[in-house]
Design a protein around this motif. Structure first.
Motif, PDB file in Angstrom:
ATOM      1  N   TRP A 170     -18.338 -32.008  59.505  1.00  0.00           N
ATOM      2  CA  TRP A 170     -18.477 -33.275  60.233  1.00  0.00           C
ATOM      3  C   TRP A 170     -19.939 -33.603  60.524  1.00  0.00           C
ATOM      4  O   TRP A 170     -20.254 -34.748  60.843  1.00  0.00           O
ATOM      5  CB  TRP A 170     -17.637 -33.247  61.500  1.00  0.00           C
ATOM      6  CG  TRP A 170     -16.261 -32.707  61.245  1.00  0.00           C
ATOM      7  CD1 TRP A 170     -15.633 -31.707  61.917  1.00  0.00           C
ATOM      8  CD2 TRP A 170     -15.362 -33.121  60.209  1.00  0.00           C
ATOM      9  NE1 TRP A 170     -14.399 -31.455  61.370  1.00  0.00           N
ATOM     10  CE2 TRP A 170     -14.197 -32.309  60.320  1.00  0.00           C
ATOM     11  CE3 TRP A 170     -15.409 -34.075  59.187  1.00  0.00           C
ATOM     12  CZ2 TRP A 170     -13.108 -32.434  59.458  1.00  0.00           C
ATOM     13  CZ3 TRP A 170     -14.321 -34.198  58.327  1.00  0.00           C
ATOM     14  CH2 TRP A 170     -13.198 -33.389  58.471  1.00  0.00           C
ATOM     15  N   SER A 171     -20.828 -32.620  60.379  1.00  0.00           N
ATOM     16  CA  SER A 171     -22.256 -32.968  60.426  1.00  0.00           C
ATOM     17  C   SER A 171     -22.676 -33.618  59.111  1.00  0.00           C
ATOM     18  O   SER A 171     -23.608 -34.425  59.077  1.00  0.00           O
ATOM     19  CB  SER A 171     -23.099 -31.718  60.704  1.00  0.00           C
ATOM     20  OG  SER A 171     -23.060 -30.814  59.614  1.00  0.00           O
ATOM     21  N   GLU A 215      -8.355 -23.946  60.405  1.00  0.00           N
ATOM     22  CA  GLU A 215      -9.236 -24.950  61.020  1.00  0.00           C
ATOM     23  C   GLU A 215     -10.180 -25.518  59.967  1.00  0.00           C
ATOM     24  O   GLU A 215     -10.467 -24.869  58.958  1.00  0.00           O
ATOM     25  CB  GLU A 215     -10.046 -24.324  62.157  1.00  0.00           C
ATOM     26  CG  GLU A 215     -10.955 -23.194  61.693  1.00  0.00           C
ATOM     27  CD  GLU A 215     -11.623 -22.452  62.834  1.00  0.00           C
ATOM     28  OE1 GLU A 215     -11.143 -22.568  63.965  1.00  0.00           O
ATOM     29  OE2 GLU A 215     -12.631 -21.750  62.584  1.00  0.00           O
ATOM     30  N   TYR A 216     -10.663 -26.734  60.219  1.00  0.00           N
ATOM     31  CA  TYR A 216     -11.679 -27.307  59.351  1.00  0.00           C
ATOM     32  C   TYR A 216     -13.057 -26.802  59.765  1.00  0.00           C
ATOM     33  O   TYR A 216     -13.300 -26.556  60.953  1.00  0.00           O
ATOM     34  CB  TYR A 216     -11.650 -28.840  59.423  1.00  0.00           C
ATOM     35  CG  TYR A 216     -10.462 -29.455  58.724  1.00  0.00           C
ATOM     36  CD1 TYR A 216     -10.380 -29.458  57.343  1.00  0.00           C
ATOM     37  CD2 TYR A 216      -9.410 -30.025  59.450  1.00  0.00           C
ATOM     38  CE1 TYR A 216      -9.283 -30.006  56.686  1.00  0.00           C
ATOM     39  CE2 TYR A 216      -8.318 -30.582  58.816  1.00  0.00           C
ATOM     40  CZ  TYR A 216      -8.254 -30.573  57.431  1.00  0.00           C
ATOM     41  OH  TYR A 216      -7.174 -31.115  56.783  1.00  0.00           O
ATOM     42  N   PRO A 217     -13.976 -26.639  58.802  1.00  0.00           N
ATOM     43  CA  PRO A 217     -15.322 -26.174  59.162  1.00  0.00           C
ATOM     44  C   PRO A 217     -16.080 -27.237  59.952  1.00  0.00           C
ATOM     45  O   PRO A 217     -16.129 -28.404  59.549  1.00  0.00           O
ATOM     46  CB  PRO A 217     -15.977 -25.921  57.799  1.00  0.00           C
ATOM     47  CG  PRO A 217     -15.241 -26.794  56.843  1.00  0.00           C
ATOM     48  CD  PRO A 217     -13.832 -26.855  57.344  1.00  0.00           C
ATOM     49  N   ARG A 218     -16.671 -26.842  61.063  1.00  0.00           N
ATOM     50  CA  ARG A 218     -17.372 -27.812  61.917  1.00  0.00           C
ATOM     51  C   ARG A 218     -18.535 -28.485  61.192  1.00  0.00           C
ATOM     52  O   ARG A 218     -18.828 -29.661  61.418  1.00  0.00           O
ATOM     53  CB  ARG A 218     -17.880 -27.121  63.183  1.00  0.00           C
ATOM     54  CG  ARG A 218     -16.768 -26.677  64.127  1.00  0.00           C
ATOM     55  CD  ARG A 218     -17.343 -26.058  65.387  1.00  0.00           C
ATOM     56  NE  ARG A 218     -16.278 -25.627  66.292  1.00  0.00           N
ATOM     57  CZ  ARG A 218     -16.500 -25.046  67.464  1.00  0.00           C
ATOM     58  NH1 ARG A 218     -17.745 -24.825  67.875  1.00  0.00           N
ATOM     59  NH2 ARG A 218     -15.491 -24.683  68.227  1.00  0.00           N
ATOM     60  N   ASP A 219     -19.208 -27.738  60.312  1.00  0.00           N
ATOM     61  CA  ASP A 219     -20.361 -28.311  59.621  1.00  0.00           C
ATOM     62  C   ASP A 219     -19.981 -29.457  58.690  1.00  0.00           C
ATOM     63  O   ASP A 219     -20.839 -30.240  58.295  1.00  0.00           O
ATOM     64  CB  ASP A 219     -21.094 -27.227  58.820  1.00  0.00           C
ATOM     65  CG  ASP A 219     -21.994 -26.374  59.692  1.00  0.00           C
ATOM     66  OD1 ASP A 219     -22.153 -26.714  60.883  1.00  0.00           O
ATOM     67  OD2 ASP A 219     -22.539 -25.371  59.190  1.00  0.00           O
ATOM     68  N   GLU A 222     -13.597 -37.495  60.487  1.00  0.00           N
ATOM     69  CA  GLU A 222     -12.533 -36.533  60.750  1.00  0.00           C
ATOM     70  C   GLU A 222     -11.165 -37.188  60.561  1.00  0.00           C
ATOM     71  O   GLU A 222     -10.943 -38.320  60.999  1.00  0.00           O
ATOM     72  CB  GLU A 222     -12.649 -35.985  62.171  1.00  0.00           C
ATOM     73  CG  GLU A 222     -13.868 -35.086  62.381  1.00  0.00           C
ATOM     74  CD  GLU A 222     -13.821 -34.363  63.717  1.00  0.00           C
ATOM     75  OE1 GLU A 222     -12.785 -33.740  64.004  1.00  0.00           O
ATOM     76  OE2 GLU A 222     -14.821 -34.430  64.452  1.00  0.00           O
ATOM     77  N   ASP A 255     -11.148 -22.923  54.572  1.00  0.00           N
ATOM     78  CA  ASP A 255     -11.049 -22.679  56.014  1.00  0.00           C
ATOM     79  C   ASP A 255      -9.694 -23.102  56.585  1.00  0.00           C
ATOM     80  O   ASP A 255      -9.079 -22.331  57.349  1.00  0.00           O
ATOM     81  CB  ASP A 255     -12.181 -23.386  56.751  1.00  0.00           C
ATOM     82  CG  ASP A 255     -13.485 -22.588  56.732  1.00  0.00           C
ATOM     83  OD1 ASP A 255     -13.604 -21.669  55.899  1.00  0.00           O
ATOM     84  OD2 ASP A 255     -14.382 -22.887  57.541  1.00  0.00           O
TER      85      ASP A 255
END
Length: 471
Positions: free
Chosen positions: A291-292, A285-289, A298, A279
């Motif tokens: 950080w879940s 961009e970094y994948p939002r998932d 981060e 990504d």
């Protein structure tokens, strides 16, 4: 694995061996592998084969330090001698050429070519000039990796990939190499498998430098990717005729059940193994998932970093080996659940060529900016023995055939795959597993340094000779 799983795995392996013995190593008519412009090569890496770790001005690397630390590498093995390629490179290149490989992927040892002040080490630079020159004289295309994990120890002493400055020192290194070796290199690869460098090196401590903190892993990854972007700009300036890319190891997952939780776990596995790297490179961009999966991990990202990382690529190198079956850990992550009754390699990895096909097709669909792909590593470890001067590595033959068929299927679905590199040319130092695991298509007796061509290499050479005769 349970005893039943071991027995089932042995049965699957026997079936694969039987298939290899009954069917020659030849792609079917119409396969993309018959095209002359589909490149077939072999790959190695500096620390895994060169040895000579203290000769001609080479500085210590993090892998010299790590492998000399008791308990870090199986049997206490180190890369001090390895395949002695530093002294035997001419005969090794003659061997590569005799097997009809069209391309060779190698890496440069950063500690061999620069001193602590960033000045060139002439003996080290000249070694690679001679090696690359011989390859070009023999008509072999050269794919050169700048960083295959052997960070100079003096940079690790200043924080390694946790220190943002290392990214700029890497750009200096890329600048020197592209000025010295420009014209000898067909394709540059900035980094090999940044996932391994970041997660295994800084996240769980399995690899050098042996640190274990998720925050360390994400920050190290960011600096690795920043280094890639900075170096790519330098390579384009200094050696415009060559191709520029990066190599990512990718993983295929499967869910242990049809539950939403296990499906989510399988998704997060591929986010962590694939999207974490792809990504930023292909979307900026970094994948939002991610950080879940790793809340509060981060990295520090400065203005302009993602633009630098998102630099256009001429190609993407893909390394693939196995599938991982996972289930939810009951929190926000996943845990591995080994499958019973599947074929496995000496590493304990499942043989699953469909995973390579499916990943390639998925990347093609999900990344509009996906550049042409080379499979820069694919292969398997087995407990190969020399018997009467032969090594009949039937499981490897079946493995390579089936994975090449998977690549062919992906090409038929529209994926732009330009070539395939077998890992590895030689048996070698397999990082934390030392010399026990043999990935080569050429057997190495580490006591005598005798090379013995395995049956897999003989069949590849025969196919390449036949393909060349049809051209």
């Amino acid at each position: 694995m349970t005893q039943h799983a071991v027995e089932s795995s042995d049965t699957a392996r026997s079936e694969a061996v039987s298939d290899a013995l009954s069917d020659p190593f030849t792609p079917p008519a119409g396969s993309a592998l018959w095209r002359k412009n589909f490149l077939l090569g072999a790959a190695t890496a500096s620390y895994q084969i060169e040895g000579a770790v203290s000769e001609d001005g080479r500085l210590p690397s993090i892998w010299d330090t790590f492998s000399a630390t008791p308990g870090k590498v199986l049997h206490g093995d180190t890369g001090a001698v390895a395949c002695d390629h530093y002294h035997r490179w001419e005969s090794d290149i003659e061997l590569l050429t005799s097997l009809n490989f069209e391309a060779y992927r190698l890496s440069i040892a950063w500690p061999r070519v620069m001193d602590e002040a960033g000045r060139p080490n002439r003996k080290g630079v000249d070694f690679y000039k001679r090696l690359l020159g011989k390859l070009k004289d023999n008509g072999v295309q050269t794919f050169v990796t700048l960083y295959h994990w052997d960070l100079p120890q003096h940079l690790e002493d200043r924080g390694g990939w946790l220190n943002r400055d290392t990214a700029y020192r890497f750009a200096d290194y890329a600048d020197l190499m592209s000025r010295e070796l420009g014209g000898h290199v067909d394709a540059w690869m900035t980094l090999n498998e940044p996932w391994c460098s970041a997660f295994l090196g800084y996240g769980n401590g399995h690899h050098a430098p042996g640190l274990a903190n998720t925050r360390y892993a994400t920050q190290a990854m960011h600096h690795l990717l920043l280094a890639h972007g900075l170096a790519t700009a330098v390579l384009r300036e200094n050696d415009p005729a060559s191709k520029k890319g990066i190599v990512a190891n990718v993983g295929k997952s499967s869910a242990n059940s049809l539950s939403a939780e296990d499906k989510r776990a399988a998704h997060l596995f591929e986010v962590q193994h694939n999207a974490w790297i792809l990504d930023p490179l292909l979307k900026g961009e970094y994948p939002r998932d991610l950080w879940s999966l790793w809340p509060e991990a981060e990295p520090l990202v400065l203005d302009g970093d993602m633009r630098t990382i998102h630099a256009p690529l001429d190609f993407l190198g893909i390394n693939y080996y196995f599938r991982t079956n996972v289930q939810s850990d009951g929190a926000h992550g996943y845990t591995e659940v080994p499958l019973a009754g599947v074929e496995r390699t000496q590493m304990g990895w499942e043989v699953y060529p469909e995973g390579l096909r499916d990943l390639l097709i998925g990347f093609h669909r999900n990344y509009p900016a996906l550049p042409p792909i080379y499979i820069t590593e694919n292969g398997m470890a087995s407990d190969d023995r020399v018997s009467d001067g032969r090594v009949d590595d039937a499981q490897r033959i079946a493995f390579l055939k089936r994975h090449l068929a998977a690549v062919d299927q992906a090409i038929a679905e529209g994926v732009d795959v330009r070539g395939y590199f077998v890992w590895s040319l030689l048996d070698n130092f397999e990082w934390a597993f030392g010399y026990e695991r043999r990935f080569g298509v050429v057997h190495v007796d580490y006591r005598t340094q005798q090379r013995t061509v395995k049956r897999s290499a003989q069949l590849i050479a025969k196919f390449l000779q036949e393909r060349a005769s049809r051209a």
